[in-house]
Motif scaffolding. Structure first.
Motif, short mmCIF file in Angstrom:
data_model
loop_
_atom_site.label_atom_id
_atom_site.label_comp_id
_atom_site.label_asym_id
_atom_site.label_seq_id
_atom_site.Cartn_x
_atom_site.Cartn_y
_atom_site.Cartn_z
N ARG A 82 0.89 -1.20 0.10
CA ARG A 82 0.18 0.03 0.01
C ARG A 82 0.89 1.25 0.10
O ARG A 82 0.57 2.22 -0.64
CB ARG A 82 -0.97 0.17 1.34
CG ARG A 82 -1.83 1.27 1.18
CD ARG A 82 -2.80 1.24 2.42
NE ARG A 82 -3.85 0.09 2.32
CZ ARG A 82 -3.99 -0.79 3.12
NH1 ARG A 82 -3.10 -1.31 3.99
NH2 ARG A 82 -5.12 -1.62 2.75
N ASN A 86 0.63 4.33 -2.63
CA ASN A 86 0.55 5.84 -2.09
C ASN A 86 1.63 6.77 -2.41
O ASN A 86 1.31 7.85 -2.63
CB ASN A 86 -0.05 5.90 -0.75
CG ASN A 86 -1.21 4.91 -0.43
OD1 ASN A 86 -1.93 4.34 -1.52
ND2 ASN A 86 -1.63 4.85 0.69
N ASN A 324 -7.03 1.55 -1.15
CA ASN A 324 -7.56 2.14 0.16
C ASN A 324 -8.74 2.31 0.25
O ASN A 324 -9.21 2.97 1.48
CB ASN A 324 -6.74 3.65 -0.06
CG ASN A 324 -5.15 3.58 -0.03
OD1 ASN A 324 -4.63 3.85 1.04
ND2 ASN A 324 -4.59 3.61 -1.39
N THR A 401 -5.19 9.00 4.75
CA THR A 401 -4.01 7.92 5.32
C THR A 401 -3.05 8.26 5.79
O THR A 401 -2.02 7.64 6.73
CB THR A 401 -3.51 6.90 3.92
OG1 THR A 401 -3.08 7.76 2.98
CG2 THR A 401 -4.96 6.21 3.27
N GLU A 405 -5.54 6.95 11.46
CA GLU A 405 -5.35 5.41 11.54
C GLU A 405 -6.23 4.70 12.05
O GLU A 405 -6.93 5.47 13.09
CB GLU A 405 -3.61 5.06 12.13
CG GLU A 405 -3.59 5.49 13.42
CD GLU A 405 -2.01 5.33 13.85
OE1 GLU A 405 -1.82 5.59 14.96
OE2 GLU A 405 -1.17 5.18 12.88
N LEU A 409 -9.44 6.19 10.70
CA LEU A 409 -9.27 6.23 9.32
C LEU A 409 -10.51 5.48 8.66
O LEU A 409 -10.84 6.01 7.43
CB LEU A 409 -7.97 5.32 9.04
CG LEU A 409 -7.85 5.05 7.36
CD1 LEU A 409 -7.50 6.48 6.87
CD2 LEU A 409 -6.53 4.26 7.56
N LYS A 413 -12.71 7.36 5.90
CA LYS A 413 -13.26 6.63 4.57
C LYS A 413 -14.83 6.90 4.33
O LYS A 413 -15.28 6.87 3.29
CB LYS A 413 -12.57 5.36 4.56
CG LYS A 413 -11.14 5.31 4.36
CD LYS A 413 -10.75 3.86 4.47
CE LYS A 413 -9.06 3.66 4.27
NZ LYS A 413 -8.65 2.20 4.24
#
Length: 633
Positions: A82, A86, A324, A401, A405, A409, A413
């Protein structure tokens, strides 16, 4: 009685126009088409991530947390999968953003800096309003640090969804929104670098600056080996990663460097010479030489966009979404999220703050400038641009991101996904309500007042446009025309008489070849540009309109010979399509000016409606001259 009939026949004769089917490809349309097409892939990737994580969250987390290391002599980079997407692949996304921003400043709509002011205000106003609402929900909380999440618009999603929920909106809105979201992306990148970087180590940061300085030096001496630039950019990326600064910033920093320009004659001539050498002796060495010279003749900005834009739109950004967007959704998660200030701040920041900010700052800019700055569309369309700007996905997820966390997070989202859905729904409702208005009100709401509708979008530029008459004339007549269009041929004697009758008008021709109905129009337009390279544009222009039924290549060569042009040079320019970019620029300006066919006239920037017989055009010129005198008195 006979006089009235004659007048009616004249009016009918001089009101005909050939409709424009808008099938001509230009750089702006190509960019917008790729962005719009990429939105479908992006949506599929986001849905795929949600399905994957909700059916098998273990494998989803396992795949994206897999470590991938690159080690050279004990030194290297180690990130999970990831992280590579990113911080690594997203650098290419911002590289393409930088390329497009540079093209717009060098060749596109932003060449006229006045055009940039209003989209800049709209972009900054929309971002500021969205951030303010997020901070209002999160004031005094640690989560306030994530304010950047509620700021940036997703280019691909916004333009793609706009094509679905507002299919009849003017093309000028898409160009306006493209500038707004480019501003958004640049501001977001500055925020990422300044706010969401970790504790900074100065030695690696200095190393990154040295690598970038090397890029600037090579660019200044026109060094053209792309691999060397890639190595220096990769070195800067690694150094930024080690310094604690989010390394995607190097993508934009590299993207704004390649110039966008029309190919120079000298490079085209060298490319032609190398190709001729290869034709005469087809060896591998001459093939490499010809290929290198062809690459050199293509502007680097255009070459790099063509190479990377499809990859970022159809590959990098959807892969980022897949990595993500995954979040386990159930009743408890949703209940917790929609009582969370993070989710609510993002949701209302995008769905309420963005439209208020875009619409309010555009209105304020128009009022403060007393109408000198005004949107190219009506206020309902501007409002629709504001609501669709509430689709913040790619960059918003990237900042989320970095800022959050764990559970926070997940809440961010959900807010981002909910905002995208809500913004799309609001945009659909707005345009649906506009469609229900009476026709006159609907057109005004979508396209603006009559003055806004008829304004010439790109002002006449003496350094670029083909002009007949005094440069400082009080009245300027601009014609968008097609050399094969019979109505343009009918209008030409009238325009010649108009120039004889009024010695103080400035006449401008802009190309709009209607390829769907006039198969030789594009070739004729390029022939006029080739003649223009030998200072014979207007002479060729007159011949082409006098012989509209004879526009085959052999005819064009005959006209060049009749004008005593250098036939070898003319033939080479035609073969290399030297004038194609110039013609495409005129087509773009026609699109943005709301032109729907040929001939279309603008008199002192205002569109002329109705007949174009000598009496009608003369009256319009006199009225424009009177307005010009009043404006300067």
């Amino acid at each position: 009685m006979s006089s009235n009939k004659s007048g009616g026949d004249t009016a009918r004769r001089f009101t005909g126009r050939t409709a424009w089917a808008r099938s001509i490809q230009t750089p702006l349309r190509e960019f917008l088409r790729t962005e719009t097409g990429g939105a479908a892939v992006l949506l599929a990737a986001a849905l795929g991530a949600l399905l994957w994580v909700n059916f098998d969250s273990g494998s989803y987390d396992s795949v994206w947390s897999t470590r991938l290391s690159i080690d050279l002599g004990g030194h290297g980079v180690s990130l999970d999968l990831r992280g590579w997407v990113n911080s690594g692949l997203m650098a290419f996304f911002f590289f393409v953003v930088g390329l497009e921003a540079r093209r717009e400043f060098d060749l596109g709509e932003l060449r006229e800096r006045r055009r940039f002011a209003l989209p800049l205000l709209a972009g900054l106003g929309g971002a500021a309003a969205a951030v303010a609402i997020f901070l209002a929900f999160n004031a005094g909380r640690p989560s306030a640090h994530g304010w950047g999440t509620a700021m940036s618009t997703d280019t691909a999603f916004a333009l793609g969804l706009l094509a679905v929920v507002g299919p009849r909106v003017p093309d000028r809105l898409r160009a306006f929104m493209l500038t707004v979201v480019v501003v958004d992306d640049i501001v977001a990148l500055v925020v990422i670098a300044a706010v969401y970087s970790e504790s900074i180590s100065w030695v690696p940061l200095l190393v990154a600056a040295i690598f970038y300085g090397g890029v600037l030096v090579l660019r200044s001496i026109r060094f053209r080996v792309g691999f060397v630039y890639f190595v220096l950019g990769a070195g800067a990326w690694v150094a930024l990663l080690e310094s604690g600064v989010e390394p995607v910033v190097i993508g934009l920093a590299m993207g704004i460097l390649p110039y966008a320009y029309s190919a120079e004659r000298s490079t085209l001539e060298r490319a032609t010479e190398r190709f001729r050498e290869f034709r005469e002796q087809p060896t591998a060495e001459l093939a490499r030489s010809a290929a290198a010279q062809l690459r050199a003749a293509t502007p680097p900005n255009e070459r790099l966009q063509q190479l990377y834009h499809p990859w970022t739109s159809y590959g990098v950004v959807p892969l980022f979404a897949l990595a993500n967007a995954g979040i386990v959704i159930d009743g408890d998660v949703l209940a917790r999220a929609f009582s969370s200030p993070i989710t609510l701040g993002i949701l209302f920041g995008y769905t309420l703050g963005k439209p208020l900010g875009v619409l309010g700052s555009t209105w304020l800019g128009t009022r403060l400038s007393r109408g000198r700055l005004k949107p190219p569309v009506g206020w309902a369309t501007v409002a629709g641009g504001g609501t669709i700007a509430g689709v913040g996905f790619t960059v918003s997820l990237l900042i989320a991101t970095l800022a959050f966390e764990g559970r926070e997070l997940d809440e961010a989202k959900i807010g981002i996904l909910s905002a995208a859905l809500g913004a799309s729904l609001l945009t659909w409702l707005l345009f649906r309500a506009t469609e229900l208005l009476p026709r006159r009100l609907r057109l005004r709401a979508l396209l603006g007042t009559s003055e806004q509708l008829t304004d010439l979008y790109l002002d006449v530029d003496p350094e670029r446009d083909h002009i007949r008459g005094p440069t400082e004339a009080p009245v300027t007549v601009v014609e968008y025309g097609d050399f094969e269009c019979p109505y343009c041929g009918m209008a030409e004697p009238v325009l010649r008489q108009l120039r004889r009758d009024f010695g103080d008008i400035r006449y401008v021709w802009r190309h709009l070849p209607l390829n769907d109905v006039h198969p030789r129009a594009q070739l004729a337009a390029e022939a006029s540009e080739a003649a223009g390279e030998q200072d014979a544009f207007w002479a060729m222009h007159d011949l082409l309109l006098d012989h509209q039924n004879a526009l085959q290549p052999k005819d064009l060569m005959g006209y060049a010979e009749q004008l005593d042009l250098d036939l070898d040079r003319f033939s080479e320019d035609m073969r290399e399509r030297l004038g194609a970019a110039r013609v495409a620029d005129d087509v773009d300006s026609a699109d943005l000016s709301g032109v729907s066919g040929t001939p279309t006239f603008f008199i002192n920037g205002r569109r002329h409606h109705g007949a174009y017989d000598i009496a009608t055009l003369s009256a319009a010129v006199r009225a424009a001259g009177a307005r010009a005198v009043l404006a300067t008195s």
